[in-house]
Write an enzyme that holds these catalytic residues in place. Structure first.
Site, short mmCIF file in Angstrom:
data_model
loop_
_atom_site.label_atom_id
_atom_site.label_comp_id
_atom_site.label_asym_id
_atom_site.label_seq_id
_atom_site.Cartn_x
_atom_site.Cartn_y
_atom_site.Cartn_z
N LYS A 277 0.84 -1.20 0.00
CA LYS A 277 0.00 0.00 0.00
C LYS A 277 0.88 1.26 0.00
CE LYS A 277 -3.96 -1.74 2.70
NZ LYS A 277 -5.01 -1.56 1.69
N ARG B 259 -10.35 -11.53 1.75
CA ARG B 259 -11.17 -12.58 1.14
C ARG B 259 -10.46 -13.93 1.20
NH1 ARG B 259 -11.46 -9.14 -4.33
NH2 ARG B 259 -11.29 -7.53 -2.74
#
Ligand code: BES
Ligand code: ZN
Ligand code: ZN
Length: 476
Positions: free
Chosen positions: A252, A326
Site C-alpha cells: 500500500k 477474502r
C-alpha cells in the site's frame, strides 16, 4: 463509569442535571418542570437552538448545573442516543442526573444508556495522563432497570471491540488478539478454541497460510461456540482479523497504510458480539470464527501469481496480495459451513470500494437473497446502526475467472470492487443463507459526535446482537 435507574424525588445536590431541548426550544416531555426556570433570552444570547450537537451549561437552583442538550426536531431512539452521548462528555461533576430517560418513548432507557456509555468511551492506554471524563455515575430518571441492564451489556461489548481495534498492531499480534478473544469468551461462559500455526497447517487452511506467509508473526484461528440449552436457532459469525494490512508485496502507499491496524475490526466485532449475546443469555447458538493474520512482506510472502488452496472451494490465483481479507475469509466461511448453522454472517473491513460507495458512516450489506439482507438491515435499524443493501450482481462473477486456478482474487477493473469481493466470498459461503457486511468505511469514526468517539466505532456489534435478539423473539 456506572449508570443506574432512579425513581421518586430527585436528589440534585452537587449533580449535573441533563435536560433535552427540542429544536424550537421546547423541553422534552418529562422535563418541563425542571426546565421551567430557563430563560429563553439566555438561550437566544448563547445561540442555543436545540439542534443536535448543541449544548449549553447554566446555573441551576438545586443542582450544581443544568446541561441543556439539543435533541433536534424529533424524539427517536437515534436522537436520544446522540444527545446522551453529546451530553455525557460535557459533564464536569462526578454525578449526573438525566431526564432524557423520562421522555415516555419506548426504548428510551436503552438509547440513553447506549449513548452515555458509548459516548463516554475513551482509550487512554497510551496517554501519560490517565484523566478521563469527570463523570462517574449517570442516573436515569424513571429508567427501566431491565432495559438498562441489557443496554449496559450491549455497550460494554461494543467498547470491548473498540479497545481491541484501537490497540496498535505492535501490541496486538495474531497471538495476542486470539488470547484476548479467548479470555473474554471464557469469562462469558463461551467455549473457545485457538488454533496455532501448526494446527492451521494440519487443517489445511491454505488461505490463512498464504496471507501469513510474509509475516514473522504466526496466524491464529479462534473458534467460539456459545451453545445454550434452549437454543432453537444457530448463527455462525465470521470476522476478518488482519492485525495489520501492509498490502503485502502489492504494498500500500503510505497514506493508505496509516489506518490499517483497524483491519481486524471484523474479528473484534464478531467476537465481541458473541460475548454480548452470551452475557445477555439469548437462546441462540452462536459459532464465531475469526481467522487472524498479519499481512506483511517477509522473504517468503505470497507473490502475485501464486496459487492458494483454501480448506474447501475454488483454488485461488492471488494477483494482488492486498486483497487478502477474502483469502482468510474463504477458510473462515468454510469452517462456518461445517458447523451447519441456519445463517452465516461475515463482517470485514474488506474493500476501499465499499467506503467509496457509502462513505464513512454506512456499512454495506450483501445477502445470498433479499430476505437475508432484509433481516440484517432490520436488525441494524433497530440497533441504531446505518447499513445499506448492495447488489450481489452475478453478472460481475466472470471478472474473477482465472486462467491458472479456479478463481482469482481481484478483477482487472477496480470498479464495483465491493460487489466483486462479495461475489468472491459467495463461492465459499455455500448455498445456505449468508450475509456479508463490509465495514471498511464505518469501522473507524473520524470525529467525535453522539455515541461515536474518534477512533474505532465497534460498528456491527449492536446489529449482530440485535439479529440474535430478533431470532430469539421469533420463538416467543
Ligand atoms: N483492508 C483493505 C480494505 C480497506 C480499505 C479497509 C480502506 C479500510 C479502509 C483491504 O484488504 C484491501 O486492501 N482491499 C483492496 C482490494 C483491491 C486490491 C481489490 C482495496 O480495497 O483497495
Ligand atoms: Zn488489503
Ligand atoms: Zn485488508
Amino acid at each position: 463509569m456506572r449508570v443506574e435507574a432512579i425513581t421518586g424525588e430527585l436528589e440534585l445536590a452537587d449533580s449535573t442535571l441533563i435536560v433535552g431541548i427540542m429544536e424550537g426550544l421546547e423541553p422534552l416531555p418529562g422535563s418541563e418542570e425542571e426546565a421551567g426556570s430557563i430563560d429563553a433570552e439566555v438561550l437566544d444570547a448563547a445561540n442555543f437552538e436545540g439542534k443536535p450537537g448543541q449544548s449549553l451549561t447554566l446555573p441551576h437552583p438545586q443542582a450544581r448545573a443544568v446541561l441543556l442538550v439539543g435533541v433536534g426536531d424529533e424524539i427517536s431512539f437515534d436522537s436520544l442516543r446522540a444527545a446522551s452521548g453529546n451530553a455525557v462528555r460535557l459533564v464536569k461533576t462526578p454525578r449526573a442526573v438525566t431526564l432524557l430517560s423520562r421522555v415516555g418513548l419506548d426504548g428510551a432507557t436503552r438509547a440513553v444508556v447506549e449513548g452515555t456509555l458509548l459516548g463516554a468511551y475513551s482509550f487512554r492506554t497510551y496517554k501519560s495522563d490517565p484523566e478521563d471524563n469527570a463523570v462517574e455515575l449517570v442516573q436515569l430518571v424513571e429508567g427501566d432497570a431491565d432495559d438498562l441492564a441489557a443496554a449496559v451489556l450491549v455497550s460494554e461489548a461494543t467498547n470491548l471491540a473498540r479497545d481491541w481495534v484501537n490497540t496498535p498492531a505492535r501490541d496486538l499480534s495474531p497471538e495476542t488478539l486470539a488470547g484476548l478473544i479467548e479470555a473474554a469468551a471464557s469469562d462469558a461462559g463461551v467455549a473457545a478454541e485457538v488454533w496455532d500455526a501448526r494446527r492451521i497447517e494440519d487443517e489445511r487452511l491454505g488461505g490463512v497460510l498464504g496471507v501469513s506467509a510474509g509475516s514473522d508473526r504466526d496466524p491464529r484461528v479462534v473458534l467460539l461456540d456459545y451453545h445454550p440449552d434452549d437454543a432453537r436457532h444457530h448463527i455462525a459469525l465470521v470476522g476478518k482479523g488482519i492485525t495489520f494490512d501492509s498490502g503485502g508485496l502489492s504494498i500500500k502507499p503510505a497514506a493508505s497504510m496509516m489506518e490499517m491496524k483497524d483491519d481486524m475490526s471484523g474479528a473484534a466485532v464478531t467476537a465481541a458480539a458473541t460475548v454480548g449475546i452470551a452475557r445477555l443469555g439469548l437462546p441462540v447458538r452462536v459459532t464465531c470464527i475469526t481467522p487472524i493474520s498479519d499481512n506483511a512482506i517477509g522473504g517468503d510472502a505470497t507473490r502475485p501469481g501464486d496459487v492458494l488452496r483454501p480448506l474447501e472451494g475454488p483454488t485461488i490465483e492471488v494477483l494482488n496480495t492486498d486483497a487478502e481479507g477474502r483469502l482468510i475469509l474463504a477458510d473462515g466461511l468454510a469452517l462456518a459451513r461445517r458447523a451447519e448453522p441456519d445463517l452465516i454472517v461475515d463482517v470485514a473491513t474488506l474493500t476501499g470500494a465499499a467506503r467509496v460507495a457509502l462513505g464513512d458512516g454506512i456499512a454495506a450489506v450483501f445477502g445470498s437473497d433479499r430476505d437475508v439482507a432484509a433481516r440484517v438491515l432490520d436488525s441494524a435499524s433497530r440497533a441504531g446502526e446505518e447499513f445499506w443493501e448492495m447488489p450481489l450482481f452475478k453478472g460481475y462473477r466472470k471478472t474473477i475467472d482465472s486462467d491458472l486456478a479456479d478463481i482469482k482474487n481481484v478483477a482487472a477493473s477496480r470498479y464495483g470492487g465491493a460487489i466483486v469481493a462479495a461475489l468472491f466470498l459467495a463461492e465459499y459461503a455455500g448455498d445456505g443463507p449468508w450475509a456479508h457486511i463490509d465495514i471498511a468505511g464505518p469501522a473507524r469514526a473520524r470525529e467525535t459526535t453522539g455515541d461515536l468517539v474518534k477512533g474505532a466505532s465497534g460498528v456491527g456489534v449492536r446489529t449482530l446482537i440485535e439479529l440474535a435478539r430478533g431470532l430469539a423473539a421469533e420463538d416467543e
